[in-house]
Design a protein around this motif. Structure first.
Motif, short mmCIF file in Angstrom:
data_model
loop_
_atom_site.label_atom_id
_atom_site.label_comp_id
_atom_site.label_asym_id
_atom_site.label_seq_id
_atom_site.Cartn_x
_atom_site.Cartn_y
_atom_site.Cartn_z
N UNK A 59 2.26 16.57 -32.57
CA UNK A 59 0.83 16.49 -32.87
C UNK A 59 0.01 17.34 -31.89
N UNK A 60 0.43 17.37 -30.63
CA UNK A 60 -0.26 18.20 -29.64
C UNK A 60 -0.13 19.68 -30.00
N UNK A 61 1.04 20.09 -30.51
CA UNK A 61 1.23 21.48 -30.93
C UNK A 61 0.29 21.82 -32.09
N UNK A 62 0.14 20.90 -33.04
CA UNK A 62 -0.79 21.12 -34.14
C UNK A 62 -2.22 21.28 -33.62
N UNK A 63 -2.60 20.44 -32.65
CA UNK A 63 -3.95 20.50 -32.11
C UNK A 63 -4.19 21.81 -31.34
N UNK A 64 -3.23 22.19 -30.49
CA UNK A 64 -3.37 23.41 -29.70
C UNK A 64 -3.39 24.64 -30.61
N UNK B 78 1.99 30.13 -35.60
CA UNK B 78 3.37 29.84 -35.17
C UNK B 78 3.42 28.57 -34.33
N UNK B 79 2.42 28.38 -33.47
CA UNK B 79 2.37 27.15 -32.67
C UNK B 79 2.14 25.94 -33.57
N UNK B 80 1.29 26.08 -34.57
CA UNK B 80 1.06 24.98 -35.51
C UNK B 80 2.35 24.57 -36.22
N UNK B 81 3.21 25.55 -36.49
CA UNK B 81 4.46 25.26 -37.19
C UNK B 81 5.35 24.27 -36.46
N UNK B 82 5.21 24.18 -35.12
CA UNK B 82 5.99 23.20 -34.36
C UNK B 82 5.69 21.78 -34.86
N UNK B 83 4.48 21.61 -35.37
CA UNK B 83 4.10 20.30 -35.90
C UNK B 83 4.87 19.87 -37.12
N UNK B 84 5.72 20.75 -37.68
CA UNK B 84 6.56 20.36 -38.80
C UNK B 84 7.45 19.18 -38.48
#
Length: 483
Positions: free
Chosen positions: A85-90, A109-115
């Protein structure tokens, strides 16, 4: 004996936090697609480059979804949920303030970590919820992926018109920040852990073939399917995939257990997910495009981005209804039956769009069928996979199922783009038969998914449950345990 879960957060509070996280991730999957030309103009780039805003998110989510799920199985699902969730926020913050397309691509690409939010959600539900609530909770949270995709298409246009495209990222940033704080405070740490270390070598191999395959299928239409770059990427994927499978099979600490992937229920549901993903994600991309085609082309309705989104609102509502109803229906007829029905309704809806798309009401009715199908099938796939694997492998198993569905979506979108644009009018718009043939192709894949769904064997959810605090709680609370 003291109730081991007595001091744990009420599962309904946990469920609310989990749903907010899943909804945020699914919104970010779809909201950007309709306004890609707006982002292209604002950042002063070209069409070929701006497509990486989608590709970077797709590739990153595909790589990190199973990896984050597996890490959660090992070090703790709540901890990794906060990270995802922090990756989605950042990533959302970075995208909202991006002034160049390079920064925007990095942010996506950072948002994708939120997968990783989705497999972690399923694992936490299985660990923490009373058993009779597991199917409905997984069904609802899985359906939110389809619902969020539809909501993203509905609100993207009005949001950009009223404010700016930056708010496509500001709003998810606010929501995911609150969800991350909520997860840290209220989501209890999972009692289930998989011992051992993370296999870095097989993680790199998994990432390698996924990146090669997804970049090839997502960029092939722009680079040319016969270009050396695309051919080289397909060759790399073809080499790395079997190497990864062999490495996982021989590893004492596999990232993805190949024995788990060979469980009949798991591999058949994963095949359904691949075929199903081809239809769903392609529909999200190309039905709005069809609706927005000027009537001067001889078809289409000249709808704006906002209007095309609103026309798909019934589909979004149907997805939510199907997902919520799926949990209760599964206890009566079983998740396999729901999967068969969902796949069959998808085929019916796709055949309808292929052959009957002259009036707006036809599109609305057909997409409503598709929405109901997506809600039922998403819930059923997730429940079947979760029930078929050991509790300690819930994260990676559901992560791979989600991942395979995403891969199917990338392949389906690439195939549909090639079919739709195979013949163009002098104006540069596709001819009507391109859309008809493309939707017919998706109807055929949905029919194949229906056949495979019929062949899915069913495993009792209790077969692989590992004893632990949850099992002790159930033993002391038989009124909450379903026979």
């Amino acid at each position: 004996m003291t109730d081991p879960l007595a001091r744990r957060t009420d599962y309904r509070v946990t469920f609310l936090v989990l749903c907010v996280g899943v909804a945020s991730f699914s919104l970010l999957q779809s909201m950007v697609n309709p306004v890609l030309p707006t982002i292209q103009a604002a950042l002063g780039t070209d069409q070929a480059t701006v497509t990486w805003v989608l590709t970077a998110y797709l590739v990153s989510a595909s790589v990190f979804t199973p990896i984050i799920g597996r890490v959660g199985d090992k070090v703790g699902k709540e901890r990794m949920l906060v990270v995802a969730l922090a990756a989605l926020a950042v990533g959302s913050l970075l995208a909202a303030v991006a002034s160049t397309v390079g920064v925007m691509i990095a942010a996506r690409a950072i948002q994708g970590i939120g997968g990783g939010v989705l497999p972690l959600t399923f694992g936490i539900i299985r660990d923490e919820f009373p058993r009779e609530k597991v199917a409905s909770a997984i069904g609802t949270s899985a359906a939110l992926l389809a619902v969020g995709g539809g909501v993203g298409l509905v609100i993207a246009g009005p949001l950009v018109e009223a404010l700016s495209y930056h708010w496509l990222f500001w709003i998810p940033m606010i929501i995911t920040t609150l969800a991350a704080i909520g997860a840290a405070i209220w989501v209890p740490e999972s009692p289930e852990r998989t011992p051992g270390r993370i296999n870095i070598g097989t993680a790199l191999l998994l990432s390698g073939w996924l990146v090669a395959l997804l970049v090839a299928v997502s960029q092939g239409h722009h680079w040319g399917w016969a270009s050396p770059e695309i051919i080289g990427l397909f060759v790399a994927a073809a080499v790395l995939l079997p190497v990864w499978v062999v490495a996982e099979a021989r590893s004492d600490q596999p990232l993805v257990d190949m024995r788990m992937m060979r469980i009949p229920t798991v591999w058949t549901v994963n095949l359904v997910a691949l075929l199903f993903g081809m239809g769903m994600y392609s529909m999200f991309a190309f039905v709005p495009q069809f609706l927005q085609t000027p009537e001067a082309a001889g078809y289409g309705f000249g709808a704006t981005v906002t209007q095309s989104g609103l026309l798909l609102l019934p589909q979004t509502v149907a997805s939510f209804i199907g997902g919520v109803a799926a949990g209760r229906l599964a206890t009566r007829v079983g998740s396999k039956a729901l999967l068969v029905v969902g796949a069959a309704l998808t085929a019916i809806g796709m055949f309808g769009i292929a052959f009957a798309h002259d009036e707006l009401w036809m599109i609305v009715v057909e997409t409503l069928f598709l929405g109901l199908a997506f809600g039922l099938a998403f819930a059923a796939m997730s429940n079947l996979v979760v029930a078929a694997v050991p509790q300690s492998q819930t994260g990676v198993a559901s992560g791979m199922n989600t991942n395979i569905r995403t891969v199917g979506g990338a392949i389906g979108s690439a195939l549909l783009a090639t079919v739709v644009t195979s013949e163009l009018q002098p104006t540069g718009l596709p001819v009507e038969s391109g859309y008809s043939h493309g939707f017919l192709l998706l109807a055929i894949t949905a029919t194949a998914a229906t056949v495979v769904a019929i062949l899915v064997p069913v495993v009792r959810a209790s077969t692989h449950v590992v004893p632990g605090p949850q099992a002790e709680w159930e033993a002391e609370h038989p009124e909450h345990v379903q026979a």
